[in-house]
Design a protein around this motif. Structure first.
Motif, mmCIF file in Angstrom:
data_model
loop_
_atom_site.group_PDB
_atom_site.id
_atom_site.type_symbol
_atom_site.label_atom_id
_atom_site.label_comp_id
_atom_site.label_asym_id
_atom_site.label_seq_id
_atom_site.Cartn_x
_atom_site.Cartn_y
_atom_site.Cartn_z
ATOM 1 N N ARG A 8 0.829 -1.213 0.000
ATOM 2 C CA ARG A 8 0.000 0.000 0.000
ATOM 3 C C ARG A 8 0.857 1.254 0.000
ATOM 4 O O ARG A 8 0.567 2.230 -0.696
ATOM 5 C CB ARG A 8 -0.932 0.007 1.202
ATOM 6 C CG ARG A 8 -2.144 -0.837 1.033
ATOM 7 C CD ARG A 8 -3.185 -0.589 2.130
ATOM 8 N NE ARG A 8 -4.201 -1.602 2.038
ATOM 9 C CZ ARG A 8 -4.384 -2.576 2.924
ATOM 10 N NH1 ARG A 8 -3.652 -2.640 4.020
ATOM 11 N NH2 ARG A 8 -5.326 -3.471 2.733
ATOM 12 N N ALA A 9 1.912 1.250 0.806
ATOM 13 C CA ALA A 9 2.810 2.409 0.863
ATOM 14 C C ALA A 9 3.467 2.648 -0.497
ATOM 15 O O ALA A 9 3.584 3.801 -0.943
ATOM 16 C CB ALA A 9 3.867 2.210 1.947
ATOM 17 N N LEU A 10 3.872 1.579 -1.173
ATOM 18 C CA LEU A 10 4.472 1.712 -2.506
ATOM 19 C C LEU A 10 3.470 2.294 -3.503
ATOM 20 O O LEU A 10 3.802 3.182 -4.287
ATOM 21 C CB LEU A 10 4.993 0.361 -2.996
ATOM 22 C CG LEU A 10 6.297 -0.109 -2.356
ATOM 23 C CD1 LEU A 10 6.531 -1.587 -2.639
ATOM 24 C CD2 LEU A 10 7.459 0.734 -2.851
ATOM 25 N N LEU A 15 4.194 3.943 -7.128
ATOM 26 C CA LEU A 15 4.577 2.765 -7.911
ATOM 27 C C LEU A 15 3.340 2.205 -8.594
ATOM 28 O O LEU A 15 2.345 1.920 -7.948
ATOM 29 C CB LEU A 15 5.219 1.705 -7.013
ATOM 30 C CG LEU A 15 5.780 0.478 -7.728
ATOM 31 C CD1 LEU A 15 6.937 0.875 -8.648
ATOM 32 C CD2 LEU A 15 6.247 -0.560 -6.722
ATOM 33 N N ARG A 16 3.390 2.066 -9.905
ATOM 34 C CA ARG A 16 2.247 1.591 -10.682
ATOM 35 C C ARG A 16 2.449 0.157 -11.122
ATOM 36 O O ARG A 16 3.561 -0.288 -11.357
ATOM 37 C CB ARG A 16 2.024 2.479 -11.906
ATOM 38 C CG ARG A 16 1.681 3.902 -11.548
ATOM 39 C CD ARG A 16 0.318 3.969 -10.872
ATOM 40 N NE ARG A 16 0.084 5.266 -10.277
ATOM 41 C CZ ARG A 16 -0.078 5.491 -8.986
ATOM 42 N NH1 ARG A 16 -0.028 4.517 -8.124
ATOM 43 N NH2 ARG A 16 -0.291 6.698 -8.533
ATOM 44 N N TRP A 17 1.335 -0.541 -11.275
ATOM 45 C CA TRP A 17 1.344 -1.949 -11.642
ATOM 46 C C TRP A 17 0.760 -2.144 -13.027
ATOM 47 O O TRP A 17 -0.334 -1.678 -13.330
ATOM 48 C CB TRP A 17 0.530 -2.737 -10.619
ATOM 49 C CG TRP A 17 0.414 -4.208 -10.876
ATOM 50 C CD1 TRP A 17 1.364 -5.037 -11.369
ATOM 51 C CD2 TRP A 17 -0.728 -5.028 -10.615
ATOM 52 N NE1 TRP A 17 0.902 -6.329 -11.430
ATOM 53 C CE2 TRP A 17 -0.386 -6.351 -10.971
ATOM 54 C CE3 TRP A 17 -2.000 -4.784 -10.106
ATOM 55 C CZ2 TRP A 17 -1.272 -7.408 -10.844
ATOM 56 C CZ3 TRP A 17 -2.862 -5.841 -9.973
ATOM 57 C CH2 TRP A 17 -2.504 -7.141 -10.339
ATOM 58 N N ARG A 18 1.498 -2.858 -13.867
ATOM 59 C CA ARG A 18 1.006 -3.335 -15.151
ATOM 60 C C ARG A 18 0.937 -4.855 -15.034
ATOM 61 O O ARG A 18 1.967 -5.526 -15.130
ATOM 62 C CB ARG A 18 1.952 -2.915 -16.273
ATOM 63 C CG ARG A 18 1.947 -1.422 -16.499
ATOM 64 C CD ARG A 18 2.944 -1.023 -17.575
ATOM 65 N NE ARG A 18 3.141 0.405 -17.589
ATOM 66 C CZ ARG A 18 4.057 1.063 -16.875
ATOM 67 N NH1 ARG A 18 4.861 0.405 -16.076
ATOM 68 N NH2 ARG A 18 4.170 2.367 -16.952
ATOM 69 N N LEU A 86 15.039 -1.687 -8.783
ATOM 70 C CA LEU A 86 16.258 -1.054 -8.274
ATOM 71 C C LEU A 86 17.357 -0.996 -9.337
ATOM 72 O O LEU A 86 18.263 -0.173 -9.242
ATOM 73 C CB LEU A 86 16.779 -1.813 -7.046
ATOM 74 C CG LEU A 86 15.932 -1.704 -5.788
ATOM 75 C CD1 LEU A 86 16.441 -2.675 -4.724
ATOM 76 C CD2 LEU A 86 15.908 -0.280 -5.262
ATOM 77 N N ARG A 87 17.276 -1.875 -10.318
ATOM 78 C CA ARG A 87 18.234 -1.964 -11.417
ATOM 79 C C ARG A 87 19.672 -2.025 -10.921
ATOM 80 O O ARG A 87 19.997 -2.754 -10.008
ATOM 81 C CB ARG A 87 18.046 -0.805 -12.385
ATOM 82 C CG ARG A 87 16.746 -0.807 -13.108
ATOM 83 C CD ARG A 87 16.772 0.256 -14.154
ATOM 84 N NE ARG A 87 15.454 0.466 -14.725
ATOM 85 C CZ ARG A 87 15.226 1.375 -15.610
ATOM 86 N NH1 ARG A 87 16.182 2.174 -16.016
ATOM 87 N NH2 ARG A 87 14.026 1.515 -16.112
ATOM 88 N N GLU A 128 11.325 -1.855 0.986
ATOM 89 C CA GLU A 128 11.719 -0.606 1.658
ATOM 90 C C GLU A 128 12.695 0.185 0.791
ATOM 91 O O GLU A 128 12.619 1.416 0.714
ATOM 92 C CB GLU A 128 12.342 -0.903 3.027
ATOM 93 C CG GLU A 128 11.370 -1.468 4.040
ATOM 94 C CD GLU A 128 10.329 -0.475 4.529
ATOM 95 O OE1 GLU A 128 10.474 0.743 4.297
ATOM 96 O OE2 GLU A 128 9.350 -0.923 5.147
ATOM 97 N N ALA A 129 13.608 -0.514 0.123
ATOM 98 C CA ALA A 129 14.550 0.158 -0.775
ATOM 99 C C ALA A 129 13.814 0.796 -1.952
ATOM 100 O O ALA A 129 14.084 1.945 -2.323
ATOM 101 C CB ALA A 129 15.608 -0.830 -1.271
ATOM 102 N N VAL A 130 12.870 0.071 -2.530
ATOM 103 C CA VAL A 130 12.092 0.617 -3.647
ATOM 104 C C VAL A 130 11.254 1.803 -3.184
ATOM 105 O O VAL A 130 11.154 2.814 -3.880
ATOM 106 C CB VAL A 130 11.222 -0.468 -4.310
ATOM 107 C CG1 VAL A 130 10.232 0.138 -5.298
ATOM 108 C CG2 VAL A 130 12.107 -1.501 -5.001
ATOM 109 N N LEU A 131 10.663 1.713 -2.008
ATOM 110 C CA LEU A 131 9.882 2.823 -1.475
ATOM 111 C C LEU A 131 10.748 4.069 -1.344
ATOM 112 O O LEU A 131 10.343 5.167 -1.740
ATOM 113 C CB LEU A 131 9.266 2.445 -0.125
ATOM 114 C CG LEU A 131 8.405 3.521 0.538
ATOM 115 C CD1 LEU A 131 7.225 3.920 -0.349
ATOM 116 C CD2 LEU A 131 7.916 3.027 1.903
#
Length: 155
Positions: A8-10, A15-18, A86-87, A128-131
């Protein structure tokens, strides 16, 4: 997969989802702690319509549910999907401690700064890193200079 709270935080951060085959999600309009579904060509398919995307339930997957709008779902990304976001910024995944006190540590370079994120699960440490990456991207877009514009992973 990550916790519902972190997912939810993301989403709230942007952050969008396809939806793709193999993705896990929960239905947000359902009871808390609801069933986790997985997109699959055979039982749970994504249908594109001019009005938006619907996730259709085929066969006996969920007899009382025909389809749900993607906007009523919450994506629960897997570790590999979070690492992909994160690439090249991803540096390493480590553990610290043992048993009940074991933590997972993800180290990543975000906006030119190496940072470490810890959580009880590896997926949540990646999350957490992505957030942080998404939030830092928003801060930069708001006009504050980023530490390093060249290594910024797109989200």
């Amino acid at each position: 997969m990550i916790s519902v709270e972190l997912a939810r935080a993301l989403r709230t951060a942007g952050l969008r989802w396809r939806p793709r085959s193999g993705d896990s999600f929960v239905i947000e309009t359902a009871e808390p702690g609801g069933e986790v579904f997985t997109v699959s060509e055979m039982t749970v398919e994504v249908h594109d319509f001019p009005s938006g995307q619907l996730i259709g339930f085929n066969g006996t997957t969920e007899w009382a549910l025909d389809s749900v709008d993607v906007g009523d779902t919450l994506w629960l990304p897997r570790e590999d999907q979070l690492r992909e976001i994160l690439r090249d910024g991803f540096r390493r995944l480590e553990t610290d401690g043992a048993g009940e006190h074991r933590l997972f540590l993800v180290t990543a370079v975000i906006r030119g700064e190496e940072r470490t994120f810890e959580a009880v699960t590896a997926a949540d440490a990646y999350g957490e890193a992505v957030l942080d990456l998404v939030v830092q991207s928003l801060v930069s877009e708001a006009g504050e200079p980023a530490a390093d514009e060249t290594d910024e992973p797109a989200v």
